[in-house]
Scaffold this motif. Structure first.
Motif, PDB file in Angstrom:
ATOM      1  N   MET A 178      19.897  39.577 -53.191  1.00  0.00           N
ATOM      2  CA  MET A 178      18.944  40.670 -53.312  1.00  0.00           C
ATOM      3  C   MET A 178      19.670  41.918 -53.777  1.00  0.00           C
ATOM      4  O   MET A 178      20.766  42.213 -53.313  1.00  0.00           O
ATOM      5  N   ALA A 179      19.047  42.624 -54.703  1.00  0.00           N
ATOM      6  CA  ALA A 179      19.549  43.928 -55.142  1.00  0.00           C
ATOM      7  C   ALA A 179      18.456  44.945 -54.850  1.00  0.00           C
ATOM      8  O   ALA A 179      17.325  44.778 -55.285  1.00  0.00           O
ATOM      9  N   VAL A 180      18.795  45.949 -54.078  1.00  0.00           N
ATOM     10  CA  VAL A 180      17.842  47.009 -53.737  1.00  0.00           C
ATOM     11  C   VAL A 180      18.288  48.266 -54.469  1.00  0.00           C
ATOM     12  O   VAL A 180      19.421  48.705 -54.323  1.00  0.00           O
ATOM     13  N   VAL A 181      17.389  48.811 -55.264  1.00  0.00           N
ATOM     14  CA  VAL A 181      17.704  49.979 -56.080  1.00  0.00           C
ATOM     15  C   VAL A 181      16.917  51.167 -55.547  1.00  0.00           C
ATOM     16  O   VAL A 181      15.715  51.062 -55.301  1.00  0.00           O
ATOM     17  N   PHE A 182      17.608  52.277 -55.352  1.00  0.00           N
ATOM     18  CA  PHE A 182      16.928  53.476 -54.863  1.00  0.00           C
ATOM     19  C   PHE A 182      17.569  54.707 -55.470  1.00  0.00           C
ATOM     20  O   PHE A 182      18.709  54.671 -55.925  1.00  0.00           O
ATOM     21  N   ARG A 183      16.816  55.767 -55.481  1.00  0.00           N
ATOM     22  CA  ARG A 183      17.323  57.038 -56.003  1.00  0.00           C
ATOM     23  C   ARG A 183      17.579  57.968 -54.828  1.00  0.00           C
ATOM     24  O   ARG A 183      16.776  58.070 -53.908  1.00  0.00           O
ATOM     25  N   ASP A 184      18.704  58.639 -54.901  1.00  0.00           N
ATOM     26  CA  ASP A 184      19.069  59.595 -53.857  1.00  0.00           C
ATOM     27  C   ASP A 184      19.648  60.820 -54.538  1.00  0.00           C
ATOM     28  O   ASP A 184      20.539  60.705 -55.375  1.00  0.00           O
ATOM     29  N   GLU A 185      19.131  61.977 -54.211  1.00  0.00           N
ATOM     30  CA  GLU A 185      19.584  63.211 -54.846  1.00  0.00           C
ATOM     31  C   GLU A 185      20.885  63.750 -54.238  1.00  0.00           C
ATOM     32  O   GLU A 185      21.503  64.643 -54.795  1.00  0.00           O
ATOM     33  N   LYS A 186      21.281  63.193 -53.097  1.00  0.00           N
ATOM     34  CA  LYS A 186      22.521  63.645 -52.466  1.00  0.00           C
ATOM     35  C   LYS A 186      23.725  63.160 -53.260  1.00  0.00           C
ATOM     36  O   LYS A 186      23.702  62.063 -53.804  1.00  0.00           O
ATOM     37  N   PRO A 187      24.791  63.958 -53.316  1.00  0.00           N
ATOM     38  CA  PRO A 187      26.005  63.500 -54.008  1.00  0.00           C
ATOM     39  C   PRO A 187      26.546  62.231 -53.354  1.00  0.00           C
ATOM     40  O   PRO A 187      26.456  62.051 -52.148  1.00  0.00           O
ATOM     41  N   SER A 188      27.086  61.356 -54.170  1.00  0.00           N
ATOM     42  CA  SER A 188      27.603  60.086 -53.668  1.00  0.00           C
ATOM     43  C   SER A 188      28.818  59.668 -54.485  1.00  0.00           C
ATOM     44  O   SER A 188      28.931  59.997 -55.659  1.00  0.00           O
ATOM     45  N   LYS A 189      29.688  58.922 -53.858  1.00  0.00           N
ATOM     46  CA  LYS A 189      30.815  58.337 -54.574  1.00  0.00           C
ATOM     47  C   LYS A 189      30.307  57.126 -55.343  1.00  0.00           C
ATOM     48  O   LYS A 189      29.334  56.500 -54.944  1.00  0.00           O
ATOM     49  N   GLU A 190      30.992  56.776 -56.428  1.00  0.00           N
ATOM     50  CA  GLU A 190      30.554  55.613 -57.201  1.00  0.00           C
ATOM     51  C   GLU A 190      30.692  54.324 -56.413  1.00  0.00           C
ATOM     52  O   GLU A 190      29.891  53.429 -56.556  1.00  0.00           O
ATOM     53  N   ASN A 191      31.716  54.183 -55.632  1.00  0.00           N
ATOM     54  CA  ASN A 191      31.837  53.029 -54.752  1.00  0.00           C
ATOM     55  C   ASN A 191      31.507  53.498 -53.347  1.00  0.00           C
ATOM     56  O   ASN A 191      32.379  53.710 -52.526  1.00  0.00           O
ATOM     57  N   GLY A 192      30.218  53.668 -53.124  1.00  0.00           N
ATOM     58  CA  GLY A 192      29.684  54.301 -51.938  1.00  0.00           C
ATOM     59  C   GLY A 192      30.166  53.796 -50.604  1.00  0.00           C
ATOM     60  O   GLY A 192      31.197  54.209 -50.097  1.00  0.00           O
ATOM     61  N   GLY A 212      17.986  38.034 -43.846  1.00  0.00           N
ATOM     62  CA  GLY A 212      18.797  36.817 -43.856  1.00  0.00           C
ATOM     63  C   GLY A 212      20.124  36.962 -44.593  1.00  0.00           C
ATOM     64  O   GLY A 212      20.949  36.056 -44.550  1.00  0.00           O
ATOM     65  N   CYS A 213      20.329  38.088 -45.256  1.00  0.00           N
ATOM     66  CA  CYS A 213      21.585  38.290 -45.991  1.00  0.00           C
ATOM     67  C   CYS A 213      22.743  38.484 -45.018  1.00  0.00           C
ATOM     68  O   CYS A 213      22.585  39.113 -43.980  1.00  0.00           O
ATOM     69  N   ASP A 214      23.899  37.938 -45.385  1.00  0.00           N
ATOM     70  CA  ASP A 214      25.044  38.073 -44.487  1.00  0.00           C
ATOM     71  C   ASP A 214      26.110  39.032 -45.017  1.00  0.00           C
ATOM     72  O   ASP A 214      27.088  39.302 -44.342  1.00  0.00           O
ATOM     73  N   ARG A 215      25.936  39.535 -46.231  1.00  0.00           N
ATOM     74  CA  ARG A 215      26.870  40.524 -46.763  1.00  0.00           C
ATOM     75  C   ARG A 215      26.075  41.670 -47.391  1.00  0.00           C
ATOM     76  O   ARG A 215      25.129  41.443 -48.126  1.00  0.00           O
ATOM     77  N   PHE A 216      26.476  42.878 -47.083  1.00  0.00           N
ATOM     78  CA  PHE A 216      25.835  44.074 -47.625  1.00  0.00           C
ATOM     79  C   PHE A 216      26.906  45.016 -48.123  1.00  0.00           C
ATOM     80  O   PHE A 216      27.932  45.193 -47.471  1.00  0.00           O
ATOM     81  N   PHE A 217      26.677  45.622 -49.279  1.00  0.00           N
ATOM     82  CA  PHE A 217      27.549  46.692 -49.758  1.00  0.00           C
ATOM     83  C   PHE A 217      26.727  47.603 -50.653  1.00  0.00           C
ATOM     84  O   PHE A 217      25.701  47.201 -51.181  1.00  0.00           O
ATOM     85  N   GLU A 218      27.170  48.814 -50.766  1.00  0.00           N
ATOM     86  CA  GLU A 218      26.454  49.820 -51.548  1.00  0.00           C
ATOM     87  C   GLU A 218      27.338  50.284 -52.694  1.00  0.00           C
ATOM     88  O   GLU A 218      28.505  50.618 -52.499  1.00  0.00           O
ATOM     89  N   LEU A 219      26.773  50.287 -53.872  1.00  0.00           N
ATOM     90  CA  LEU A 219      27.481  50.764 -55.058  1.00  0.00           C
ATOM     91  C   LEU A 219      26.706  51.945 -55.620  1.00  0.00           C
ATOM     92  O   LEU A 219      25.536  51.802 -55.963  1.00  0.00           O
ATOM     93  N   GLY A 220      27.341  53.079 -55.709  1.00  0.00           N
ATOM     94  CA  GLY A 220      26.696  54.235 -56.308  1.00  0.00           C
ATOM     95  C   GLY A 220      26.740  54.138 -57.821  1.00  0.00           C
ATOM     96  O   GLY A 220      27.780  53.885 -58.402  1.00  0.00           O
ATOM     97  N   VAL A 221      25.603  54.269 -58.451  1.00  0.00           N
ATOM     98  CA  VAL A 221      25.533  54.292 -59.907  1.00  0.00           C
ATOM     99  C   VAL A 221      25.164  55.711 -60.280  1.00  0.00           C
ATOM    100  O   VAL A 221      24.048  56.154 -60.035  1.00  0.00           O
ATOM    101  N   CYS A 222      26.112  56.417 -60.815  1.00  0.00           N
ATOM    102  CA  CYS A 222      25.906  57.833 -61.118  1.00  0.00           C
ATOM    103  C   CYS A 222      25.416  58.008 -62.544  1.00  0.00           C
ATOM    104  O   CYS A 222      25.884  57.330 -63.456  1.00  0.00           O
ATOM    105  N   GLU A 223      24.472  58.904 -62.702  1.00  0.00           N
ATOM    106  CA  GLU A 223      23.943  59.199 -64.030  1.00  0.00           C
ATOM    107  C   GLU A 223      25.014  59.897 -64.851  1.00  0.00           C
ATOM    108  O   GLU A 223      25.674  60.827 -64.382  1.00  0.00           O
ATOM    109  N   ARG A 224      25.192  59.437 -66.054  1.00  0.00           N
ATOM    110  CA  ARG A 224      26.186  60.005 -66.949  1.00  0.00           C
ATOM    111  C   ARG A 224      25.491  60.532 -68.201  1.00  0.00           C
ATOM    112  O   ARG A 224      24.581  59.884 -68.709  1.00  0.00           O
ATOM    113  N   PRO A 225      25.949  61.658 -68.722  1.00  0.00           N
ATOM    114  CA  PRO A 225      25.366  62.124 -69.981  1.00  0.00           C
ATOM    115  C   PRO A 225      25.706  61.148 -71.107  1.00  0.00           C
ATOM    116  O   PRO A 225      26.792  60.583 -71.145  1.00  0.00           O
TER     117      PRO A 225
END
Length: 88
Positions: A18-32, A62-75
């Motif tokens: 499963m891939a969950v995509v969301f938008r967050d306006e808070k600053p985030s690292k690319e490898n969150g 039911g997923c046994d592994r979770f990780f978050e990857l920040g995808v930052c908008e680039r010009p």
């Protein structure tokens, strides 16, 4: 939004992804966030808050592994790398 997939692995073992995509306006690292318990809790809460159905929640629970990857908008800067070619 959420994307789910079922696929087969070595020896025919089945896997759910499963891939969950969301938008967050808070600053985030690319490898969150790589702390699985925190990411799992945040992910499940986001899915519930967004009103996803029981089927999506069951897959996520039911997923046994979770990780978050920040995808930052680039010009867009095509002039820096395309050298007269276009890649789609």
């Amino acid at each position: 939004y959420a994307l789910t997939a079922s696929y087969g692995g070595i020896g025919g073992k089945g896997f759910e992804m499963m891939a969950v995509v969301f938008r967050d306006e808070k600053p985030s690292k690319e490898n969150g966030n790589w702390k699985p318990a925190e990411v799992q809790e945040d992910c499940l809460q986001r899915l519930r808050d967004a009103g996803h159905g029981e089927e999506v929640l069951r897959v996520a629970e039911g997923c046994d592994r979770f990780f978050e990857l920040g995808v930052c908008e680039r010009p867009v800067g095509l002039s820096r790398w395309h050298r007269g070619r276009l890649v789609l």
